[in-house]
Design a protein around this motif. Structure first.
Motif, mmCIF file in Angstrom:
data_model
loop_
_atom_site.group_PDB
_atom_site.id
_atom_site.type_symbol
_atom_site.label_atom_id
_atom_site.label_comp_id
_atom_site.label_asym_id
_atom_site.label_seq_id
_atom_site.Cartn_x
_atom_site.Cartn_y
_atom_site.Cartn_z
ATOM 1 N N ALA A 131 -19.051 -75.244 -3.383
ATOM 2 C CA ALA A 131 -19.608 -76.580 -3.620
ATOM 3 C C ALA A 131 -18.954 -77.226 -4.839
ATOM 4 O O ALA A 131 -18.640 -78.420 -4.821
ATOM 5 N N ALA A 132 -18.745 -76.458 -5.895
ATOM 6 C CA ALA A 132 -18.093 -76.999 -7.093
ATOM 7 C C ALA A 132 -16.657 -77.389 -6.798
ATOM 8 O O ALA A 132 -16.174 -78.429 -7.259
ATOM 9 N N LEU A 133 -15.959 -76.567 -6.021
ATOM 10 C CA LEU A 133 -14.565 -76.867 -5.674
ATOM 11 C C LEU A 133 -14.460 -78.117 -4.812
ATOM 12 O O LEU A 133 -13.564 -78.941 -5.001
ATOM 13 N N LEU A 134 -15.374 -78.258 -3.855
ATOM 14 C CA LEU A 134 -15.340 -79.421 -2.972
ATOM 15 C C LEU A 134 -15.750 -80.704 -3.697
ATOM 16 O O LEU A 134 -15.271 -81.781 -3.362
ATOM 17 N N ALA A 135 -16.618 -80.574 -4.695
ATOM 18 C CA ALA A 135 -17.078 -81.749 -5.436
ATOM 19 C C ALA A 135 -15.970 -82.334 -6.314
ATOM 20 O O ALA A 135 -15.873 -83.549 -6.454
ATOM 21 N N ALA A 136 -15.154 -81.485 -6.911
ATOM 22 C CA ALA A 136 -14.083 -81.958 -7.804
ATOM 23 C C ALA A 136 -12.834 -81.100 -7.619
ATOM 24 O O ALA A 136 -12.495 -80.291 -8.475
ATOM 25 N N PRO A 137 -12.130 -81.268 -6.506
ATOM 26 C CA PRO A 137 -10.988 -80.395 -6.227
ATOM 27 C C PRO A 137 -9.851 -80.508 -7.245
ATOM 28 O O PRO A 137 -9.209 -79.514 -7.567
ATOM 29 N N PHE A 138 -9.619 -81.692 -7.791
ATOM 30 C CA PHE A 138 -8.503 -81.857 -8.721
ATOM 31 C C PHE A 138 -8.800 -81.245 -10.084
ATOM 32 O O PHE A 138 -7.891 -80.935 -10.835
ATOM 33 N N SER A 139 -10.078 -81.046 -10.385
ATOM 34 C CA SER A 139 -10.445 -80.362 -11.630
ATOM 35 C C SER A 139 -10.082 -78.882 -11.577
ATOM 36 O O SER A 139 -9.955 -78.241 -12.610
ATOM 37 N N TYR A 140 -9.950 -78.346 -10.378
ATOM 38 C CA TYR A 140 -9.626 -76.925 -10.186
ATOM 39 C C TYR A 140 -8.208 -76.731 -9.664
ATOM 40 O O TYR A 140 -7.898 -75.729 -9.035
ATOM 41 N N ASN A 141 -7.345 -77.720 -9.879
ATOM 42 C CA ASN A 141 -5.914 -77.639 -9.544
ATOM 43 C C ASN A 141 -5.657 -77.355 -8.072
ATOM 44 O O ASN A 141 -4.896 -76.455 -7.726
ATOM 45 N N VAL A 142 -6.299 -78.117 -7.202
ATOM 46 C CA VAL A 142 -6.067 -77.955 -5.770
ATOM 47 C C VAL A 142 -4.572 -78.080 -5.501
ATOM 48 O O VAL A 142 -3.885 -78.913 -6.076
#
Length: 152
Positions: A131-142
């Motif tokens: 859920a965190a990854l999907l909410a802000a993918p660019f914050s986690y270097n997608v």
């Protein structure tokens, strides 16, 4: 009119460079090498990142190709644990025992087909919730995001 010019005799100490001249030359070469070293490190980092993006794009396309082989009934129940499917996968494409990527697949049913969204993250996203990854993918270097529609 001829003028005679006397040449000075050179002594042994006047040949070559002085210590200060040598230090200045070494300093200039050192500063130039430092700049080249930084450029080399930047180049290596960019090549590594480009390789990650290339691998991630391949993994996203691979998942989309797999989803295109499924029937409408199979797409409706994706992910099926009976088939060994998962919507959130830790991937080790080079088989070295370390997770290199994390792939999250979302399928939503629409009026005309199935909307597919595939995100591939680097290994640093392994400990985060989906859920965190999907909410802000660019914050986690997608590294790759693939959107498509599958019509059945």
């Amino acid at each position: 009119m001829l003028k005679l010019v006397r040449r000075r005799k050179t002594t042994g100490g006047e040949k070559g460079f002085s210590l200060i001249e040598a230090l200045i030359g070494i300093s200039i070469i050192g500063i130039a090498m430092l700049g080249l070293g930084q450029a080399f490190l930047l180049s290596v980092n960019n090549n590594r990142r480009a390789g990650e993006i290339s691998h991630a794009t391949f993994l996203a396309q691979q998942q989309l190709d797999y989803l295109r082989t499924l029937t409408a009934a199979e797409l409706s129940v994706f992910p099926s644990t009976a088939q060994g499917e998962s919507s959130d996968q830790a991937l080790d494409p080079n088989g070295d025992g370390y997770v290199d990527f994390r792939r999250i697949t979302q399928i939503t049913t629409g009026g005309t087909g199935y909307a597919v969204k595939i995100l591939v993250f680097p290994a640093t996203a392994a400990g985060k919730t989906s859920a965190a990854l999907l909410a802000a993918p660019f914050s986690y270097n997608v590294r790759a995001i693939l959107h498509s529609i599958i019509i059945r």
